[in-house]
Design an enzyme around this catalytic site. Structure first.
Site, PDB file in Angstrom:
ATOM      1  N   ASP A 270       0.818  -1.215   0.000  1.00 43.01           N
ATOM      2  CA  ASP A 270       0.000   0.000   0.000  1.00 43.01           C
ATOM      3  C   ASP A 270       0.852   1.266   0.000  1.00 43.01           C
ATOM      4  O   ASP A 270       2.037   1.235   0.354  1.00 43.01           O
ATOM      5  CB  ASP A 270      -0.863   0.042   1.271  1.00 43.01           C
ATOM      6  CG  ASP A 270      -1.967  -0.990   1.264  1.00 43.01           C
ATOM      7  OD1 ASP A 270      -1.977  -1.843   0.360  1.00 43.01           O
ATOM      8  OD2 ASP A 270      -2.805  -0.942   2.170  1.00 43.01           O
ATOM      9  N   ASP A 271       0.198   2.341  -0.336  1.00 48.63           N
ATOM     10  CA  ASP A 271       0.682   3.729  -0.172  1.00 48.63           C
ATOM     11  C   ASP A 271       1.676   4.200  -1.234  1.00 48.63           C
ATOM     12  O   ASP A 271       1.910   5.387  -1.371  1.00 48.63           O
ATOM     13  CB  ASP A 271       1.332   3.959   1.205  1.00 48.63           C
ATOM     14  CG  ASP A 271       0.352   3.781   2.347  1.00 48.63           C
ATOM     15  OD1 ASP A 271      -0.841   3.535   2.055  1.00 48.63           O
ATOM     16  OD2 ASP A 271       0.765   3.877   3.513  1.00 48.63           O
ATOM     17  N   HIS A 320      -5.864   3.079  -3.802  1.00 46.98           N
ATOM     18  CA  HIS A 320      -5.824   3.281  -2.346  1.00 46.98           C
ATOM     19  C   HIS A 320      -6.206   4.727  -2.004  1.00 46.98           C
ATOM     20  O   HIS A 320      -5.761   5.241  -0.990  1.00 46.98           O
ATOM     21  CB  HIS A 320      -4.404   2.930  -1.866  1.00 46.98           C
ATOM     22  CG  HIS A 320      -4.231   2.839  -0.371  1.00 46.98           C
ATOM     23  ND1 HIS A 320      -5.096   2.159   0.450  1.00 46.98           N
ATOM     24  CD2 HIS A 320      -3.256   3.322   0.453  1.00 46.98           C
ATOM     25  CE1 HIS A 320      -4.664   2.245   1.703  1.00 46.98           C
ATOM     26  NE2 HIS A 320      -3.560   2.947   1.736  1.00 46.98           N
ATOM     27  N   HIS A 324      -5.183   9.614   0.996  1.00 44.08           N
ATOM     28  CA  HIS A 324      -5.057   8.791   2.193  1.00 44.08           C
ATOM     29  C   HIS A 324      -5.810   9.352   3.398  1.00 44.08           C
ATOM     30  O   HIS A 324      -5.382   9.225   4.544  1.00 44.08           O
ATOM     31  CB  HIS A 324      -3.576   8.562   2.562  1.00 44.08           C
ATOM     32  CG  HIS A 324      -3.342   7.229   3.218  1.00 44.08           C
ATOM     33  ND1 HIS A 324      -3.541   7.013   4.555  1.00 44.08           N
ATOM     34  CD2 HIS A 324      -2.965   6.036   2.711  1.00 44.08           C
ATOM     35  CE1 HIS A 324      -3.267   5.747   4.843  1.00 44.08           C
ATOM     36  NE2 HIS A 324      -2.921   5.130   3.736  1.00 44.08           N
ATOM     37  N   HIS A 420       3.729  -2.285   3.147  1.00 41.05           N
ATOM     38  CA  HIS A 420       3.812  -0.942   2.556  1.00 41.05           C
ATOM     39  C   HIS A 420       5.165  -0.787   1.856  1.00 41.05           C
ATOM     40  O   HIS A 420       6.206  -0.867   2.524  1.00 41.05           O
ATOM     41  CB  HIS A 420       3.646   0.130   3.641  1.00 41.05           C
ATOM     42  CG  HIS A 420       2.330   0.031   4.355  1.00 41.05           C
ATOM     43  ND1 HIS A 420       2.096  -0.889   5.352  1.00 41.05           N
ATOM     44  CD2 HIS A 420       1.173   0.715   4.185  1.00 41.05           C
ATOM     45  CE1 HIS A 420       0.845  -0.756   5.775  1.00 41.05           C
ATOM     46  NE2 HIS A 420       0.256   0.206   5.082  1.00 41.05           N
TER      47      HIS A 420
HETATM   48 NI    NI Z   1      -2.358   3.194   3.479  1.00 47.03          NI
END
Ligand code: NI
Length: 473
Positions: A270-271, A320, A324, A420
């Site tokens: 993620d991210d 995603h 955020h 991540h």
């Molecule tokens: Ni995230």
């Protein structure tokens, strides 16, 4: 009308003057010409698509991706197929790869898509068929009744040039067409084709071999019409894809890695991406391991080439959000912006819209799920939280080791591991995680290929209990 036509069905008939080795009439193309072209029905792509095709291009790679309508499991099946072909070609270091898809059946009940992968000049063809009402994607063997499979393969083998095709029919069709494609010509003849070899069997003979679904595909090939999604998905009739018969065996009708028997698990990141994600992509490629990236809009803007490379290597690209933010605290229109940007952004970059969404912080509720559905994605949570972001107790190599331990020790078949790629300590853990999971007998797949992916539907939430183990779909 069809009854008056001479069809070269089996060897004996093919001896009749005027019948070519490919079973075409004397007015058909010569064997050489026939070999160069597909014998399947050619249907206007607009029957199943909603807009212009997408493009994923890189050095030596040219992928054309049809933008399919509201057929969730078909869209995911095609994405899985594309990712598998791209993984295969990347792992083999193949250059000069061209992938395209065309429609060979379209109607109220059934859709057929033929994907052609030209790898170094050699063509592989793979067909995916879709039953619209039950949202089910299957391999071509689903057109033939199990009880008739032996008669069917025998007839293919008896046709001129058909022996090699017949012996391939029991192989796995997916992802690179090891088995020939089974489908229909526009006039209803049954076509079995692999690369440059085709056998055409008369519709009258073939009719006795078809499953109820095979009959629907036949109709969708000979009398194509625009395919429309059902108002509600219904369970497929038990006999639709063939009736199980004692002693009768048929090639697999399932698509994708056989996660019903393999211990499949998916790594997710993620991210990101960040620039250094590029090294992680190389690690995954060298390990021949695919992953799923839930990209963040703000990160994508800074690392477009990394996103493109991740997709080119056959990794699955999910979304995603842009910024955020925790979505449940936002108003509908703002959530819509966070979700909708994924389709626009990724379509422009990699030629396909994201099908999978992971909410920031895993925070979602019924309203968020509904909005995710409106944007034609599913909500994907996780089963293993590596807590790779938590530097309160550990850092550096110790944190990396802890991440490896959690991922390898707690993963279960069908599970999703959360990490991540923005953290050095996480990227450093991936090679050992891949090795550790494989040592325990796991097969690494993308999230879209985990067991049960056929249940894929817009707006559904999968793997929703973070502490859960086992199957996420
Ligand atoms: Ni995230």
């Amino acid at each position: 009308m069809r009854k008056t036509k001479i069809v070269c069905v089996v060897a004996a008939l093919a001896m009749v003057a005027g019948c070519s080795p490919f079973g075409l009439g004397s007015n058909g193309p010569s064997p050489t010409e026939a070999a160069a072209q597909s014998q399947f029905a050619t249907i206007d792509a607009a029957m199943v698509t909603t807009g212009d095709a997408g493009k994923l291009t890189a050095s030596g790679l040219d992928v054309t991706i049809p933008q399919l309508g509201d057929f969730p499991a078909l869209v995911l099946a095609q994405e899985n197929l594309r990712n598998e072909i791209l993984q295969h070609t990347a792992w083999q270091a193949a250059t000069d790869v061209k992938i395209s898809t065309r429609v060979i059946a379209s109607g109220q009940h059934a859709i057929g898509l033929l994907t052609s992968a030209l790898i170094g000049g050699e063509e592989h063809q793979v067909a995916v068929y879709y039953h619209v009402a039950s949202n089910t994607a299957v391999a071509p063997a689903a057109l033939i009744e199990p009880a008739k499979w032996a008669a069917f393969t025998e007839a293919v083998g008896a046709a001129p040039g058909g022996q090699a095709l017949a012996s391939g029919l029991d192989k796995r069709h997916y992802p690179l067409g090891e088995a020939p494609v089974i489908g229909f010509a526009g006039n209803g003849d049954l076509v079995v084709q692999a690369g440059k070899t085709a056998v055409v069997l008369g519709a009258d003979q073939a009719a006795g071999w078809l499953t109820p679904f095979g009959m629907q595909v036949l109709g969708a090939a000979t009398h194509p019409s625009k395919a429309a999604p059902p108002s509600a998905v219904t369970k497929a009739d038990a006999a639709l894809f063939g009736t199980a018969t004692t002693g009768a065996t048929r090639a697999a009708i399932t698509l994708g890695p056989d996660c019903a028997t393999l211990k499949c698990v998916a790594l997710t990141f993620d991210d990101g991406p960040v620039t250094a994600t590029d090294d992680l992509l190389s690690t995954l490629r060298d390990k021949k391991a695919p992953a799923t990236f839930f990209t963040l809009g703000n990160s994508v803007d800074k690392a477009e080439n990394v996103v493109r490379r991740a997709a080119s290597l056959g990794n699955q690209i999910g979304w995603h959000s842009v910024t955020h933010k925790s979505l449940p605290s936002l108003k509908d229109d703002r959530i819509g912006q966070e979700l909708g940007a994924g389709a626009t952004r990724l379509f422009g970059l990699i030629g396909s819209r994201p099908l999978l969404f992971r909410p920031p912080y895993g925070a979602h509720d019924k309203r968020v799920d509904q909005l995710i559905g409106q944007h034609k994605m599913a909500n994907i949570m996780w089963s293993v939280d590596t807590r790779d972001w938590d530097k309160s107790k550990l850092s550096g190599a110790a944190l990396t080791q802890a991440v490896v331990r959690v991922a390898v020790d707690t993963a279960k078949p069908g599970g999703i591991v959360l990490m991540h790629d923005i953290h050095d300590t996480s990227r450093a853990a991936v090679a050992a995680i891949v090795d550790g999971l494989r040592a325990k007998g796991f097969t690494l797949v993308t999230v879209g290929e985990l067991p049960g992916w056929q249940k894929f539907a817009w707006g559904k939430s999968y793997c929703t209990a973070p502490a859960s183990v086992g199957t996420c779909w």
